[in-house]
Scaffold this motif. Sequence first.
Motif, PDB file in Angstrom:
ATOM      1  N   THR A  27       0.679  -1.372   0.014  1.00  0.00           N
ATOM      2  CA  THR A  27       0.058   0.082   0.090  1.00  0.00           C
ATOM      3  C   THR A  27       0.839   1.151  -0.139  1.00  0.00           C
ATOM      4  OG1 THR A  27      -1.657  -1.263   1.314  1.00  0.00           O
ATOM      5  CG2 THR A  27      -1.832   1.452   1.305  1.00  0.00           C
ATOM      6  N   ALA A  59      -2.884  10.609  -1.974  1.00  0.00           N
ATOM      7  CA  ALA A  59      -3.526   9.561  -2.584  1.00  0.00           C
ATOM      8  C   ALA A  59      -2.966   8.220  -2.246  1.00  0.00           C
ATOM      9  CB  ALA A  59      -3.318   9.524  -3.850  1.00  0.00           C
ATOM     10  N   LYS A  69      -2.480   4.020  -3.269  1.00  0.00           N
ATOM     11  CA  LYS A  69      -2.805   2.928  -4.277  1.00  0.00           C
ATOM     12  C   LYS A  69      -1.978   1.855  -3.538  1.00  0.00           C
ATOM     13  CE  LYS A  69      -1.547   2.641  -9.044  1.00  0.00           C
ATOM     14  NZ  LYS A  69      -1.121   3.211 -10.369  1.00  0.00           N
ATOM     15  N   THR A  70      -2.813   0.694  -4.108  1.00  0.00           N
ATOM     16  CA  THR A  70      -1.980  -0.758  -3.459  1.00  0.00           C
ATOM     17  C   THR A  70      -1.791  -1.539  -4.800  1.00  0.00           C
ATOM     18  OG1 THR A  70      -3.475  -0.538  -1.512  1.00  0.00           O
ATOM     19  CG2 THR A  70      -2.786  -2.663  -2.409  1.00  0.00           C
ATOM     20  N   ASN A 117       3.875   1.039 -12.179  1.00  0.00           N
ATOM     21  CA  ASN A 117       2.591   1.126 -11.890  1.00  0.00           C
ATOM     22  C   ASN A 117       1.949   2.715 -11.681  1.00  0.00           C
ATOM     23  OD1 ASN A 117       0.954  -1.357 -11.068  1.00  0.00           O
ATOM     24  ND2 ASN A 117       3.318  -1.586 -10.266  1.00  0.00           N
ATOM     25  N   ILE A 162       3.519   5.115 -10.291  1.00  0.00           N
ATOM     26  CA  ILE A 162       3.913   5.966  -8.973  1.00  0.00           C
ATOM     27  C   ILE A 162       5.453   6.504  -8.983  1.00  0.00           C
ATOM     28  CG2 ILE A 162       4.208   5.299  -6.575  1.00  0.00           C
ATOM     29  CD1 ILE A 162       2.371   3.058  -6.853  1.00  0.00           C
ATOM     30  N   ASN A 218      -8.712   8.945  -4.239  1.00  0.00           N
ATOM     31  CA  ASN A 218      -7.931   7.512  -4.393  1.00  0.00           C
ATOM     32  C   ASN A 218      -7.595   7.072  -2.914  1.00  0.00           C
ATOM     33  OD1 ASN A 218      -8.228   8.004  -7.194  1.00  0.00           O
ATOM     34  ND2 ASN A 218      -6.186   8.970  -7.252  1.00  0.00           N
ATOM     35  N   SER A 245      -7.698   2.531  -1.313  1.00  0.00           N
ATOM     36  CA  SER A 245      -7.598   1.573  -2.301  1.00  0.00           C
ATOM     37  C   SER A 245      -8.305   0.385  -1.967  1.00  0.00           C
ATOM     38  CB  SER A 245      -6.105   1.371  -2.372  1.00  0.00           C
ATOM     39  OG  SER A 245      -5.660   0.570  -3.721  1.00  0.00           O
ATOM     40  N   SER A 304      -6.575  -2.908  -0.682  1.00  0.00           N
ATOM     41  CA  SER A 304      -5.581  -2.396   0.623  1.00  0.00           C
ATOM     42  C   SER A 304      -5.886  -3.551   1.934  1.00  0.00           C
ATOM     43  CB  SER A 304      -5.174  -1.210   0.956  1.00  0.00           C
ATOM     44  OG  SER A 304      -4.717  -1.117   2.137  1.00  0.00           O
TER      45      SER A 304
END
Length: 199
Positions: free
Chosen positions: A7, A15, A17-18, A36, A38, A178, A181, A184
């Motif tokens: 995560t 934000a 994101k996982t 991805n 990131i 976001n 996630s 997660s």
Amino acid sequence: MISRKITVIDTRENAIKTIDSTAETVAEMLEEFNNNGINATDMAIQEGLTRTELNESSILPHDIPYKGTVTNNLVIRLTQKEKKIKSGATTRKEIYDLIKDKHLEEAIKLEFNRNYTQVPTRDLEKFVSANITEVNAEQESKCDIVKAFTTLIDVLRTYDILDYDDVTHIKGLLIGKNTQSQNSPFDYNELEEMFKGME
């Protein structure tokens, strides 16, 4: 290779994101981040379950005790490293990185009537140094507002005015669309607790 969920909390965009990961080192993880979407360039990397700061040569933690079980999932928080400009001590590339990081391209064009790549280094240093202070102050102000609302929400929960699901939902909205996630393994309150007291 261990298959796990990482995560990622990006403090620049507020934000979460996982991603599914098989990385065993930070360098491998950063490559997965890049794949991805990131961006972790020039970011400080903190891991929440072990409460440690990681660098590119670190091996990722595994078999971490958490709430009576052992997990290999990780929580990574990306925060901006402080960069200080000192006259003559910063390379042109570092100044360009700061300009992109702080989105100062248009401001420089307005100030100097040309693209930042055409402005002398000394002028760029002065402009970026002056404007970073303003940008940082604005970001801190936004963080203060989120902290104030978070405190209010916690008080409302303490007095049973809001239930647990409401608190999680509202806190998620506060730090961005976001935030939670879907895949997660941790909820917002757990993530918040992990990084309490860490800079």
